[in-house]
Design an enzyme around this catalytic site. Structure first.
Site, PDB file in Angstrom:
ATOM      1  N   CYS A 182       0.867  -1.179   0.000  1.00  0.00           N
ATOM      2  CA  CYS A 182       0.000   0.000   0.000  1.00  0.00           C
ATOM      3  C   CYS A 182       0.906   1.233   0.000  1.00  0.00           C
ATOM      4  O   CYS A 182       2.111   1.112  -0.200  1.00  0.00           O
ATOM      5  CB  CYS A 182      -0.935  -0.012   1.203  1.00  0.00           C
ATOM      6  N   THR A 183       0.363   2.395   0.249  1.00  0.00           N
ATOM      7  CA  THR A 183       1.144   3.621   0.137  1.00  0.00           C
ATOM      8  C   THR A 183       2.245   3.714   1.190  1.00  0.00           C
ATOM      9  O   THR A 183       3.410   3.918   0.872  1.00  0.00           O
ATOM     10  CB  THR A 183       0.234   4.856   0.242  1.00  0.00           C
TER      11      THR A 183
END
Length: 256
Positions: A182-183
């Site tokens: 994810c980020t």
């Protein structure tokens, strides 16, 4: 570029949320910081921007609380502060999954660092020769901006949709080494535990997410930019603003 942007999180039990909110808000205002801090019984998730000296001072202050000692973040720079105001919000979860049995504070899934993932992608398999599968745990509008092109992308509109999508596709992951990403690490950390919970065996999370991957190994194997929930819109592989139009309400919907 004179503005430092930092994102950080920690899963840790918090039971004094209203008082903690007031202390954090006062400290951020005193240091002229802007951004969003999310507080929940399961921990903290923060996105702050300001002068480096002010960010460092806030993190030093934060580390004075044993629950946040040693907490570090992902850094990037910009010409301007990409937030309009400073908010500290109380929530039920710092990242909403709606699976209360998944509690990262009780133990993390195994993690791979950026260099390890790059090596696996270079060679096309993990170090044991097992087929590698990447799972993008972000929303569709984020993956449209950039992603690992070989990753599984369920085109979800919300993180809460991902458990059902993966559970229905369980057979695809059999006998594979799975890396969720994810980020900034928070979603893949939580979701790796969910995947273990439904019986998947070789599940890893990407330590520090895409932002740490860019910081440590650049953009190898990555296609596009990385969406961020502030007025920068996205950052490129050098962690510089990518010029994307910002999300409609960045302060309302921060994610890591």
């Amino acid at each position: 570029m004179s503005i430092l942007n930092i994102s950080a999180y920690r899963f840790v039990s918090l039971d004094d949320l209203p008082a903690l909110r007031e202390r954090m808000l006062a400290q951020c205002h005193a240091l002229a910081l802007k951004g969003t801090i999310l507080l929940a019984p399961e921990g903290i998730n923060l996105f702050l921007a300001g002068q480096r000296e002010a960010i460092d001072a806030f993190m030093d202050w934060l580390h004075g609380d044993p629950r946040f000692a040693g907490m570090h973040g992902k850094e990037s720079v910009s010409d301007e502060i990409p937030f309009k105001r400073m908010r500290v919000r109380l929530k039920k979860e710092i990242i909403t999954l709606r699976h209360p049995t998944i509690r990262p504070e009780g133990g993390r899934a195994p993690a791979v660092d950026a260099a390890t993932l790059k090596r696996w992608l270079d060679q096309g398999h993990d170090d044991e020769g097992r087929e590698l599968m990447l799972l993008d745990t972000r929303n569709a509008y984020e993956t449209e901006v950039g992603m690992f092109p070989q990753a599984i992308d369920y085109r979800i509109a919300s993180f809460t949709e991902l458990p059902a999508a993966v559970a229905a596709d369980h057979a695809r992951y059999a006998d594979k080494t799975i890396v969720s990403y994810c980020t900034g690490g928070i979603r893949c950390e939580k979701f790796a535990l969910y995947m273990q919970d439904i019986g998947m065996q070789r599940v890893f999370q990407l330590e520090g997410g895409i932002l740490k991957y860019f910081e440590q190994v650049g953009g190898a194997h990555w296609q596009g930019d990385c969406f961020v929930f502030d007025e920068r819109g996205a950052v490129d592989k050098e962690l510089l603003p990518a010029g994307l139009s910002p999300p409609s309400s960045p302060a309302e919907n921060p994610r890591a």
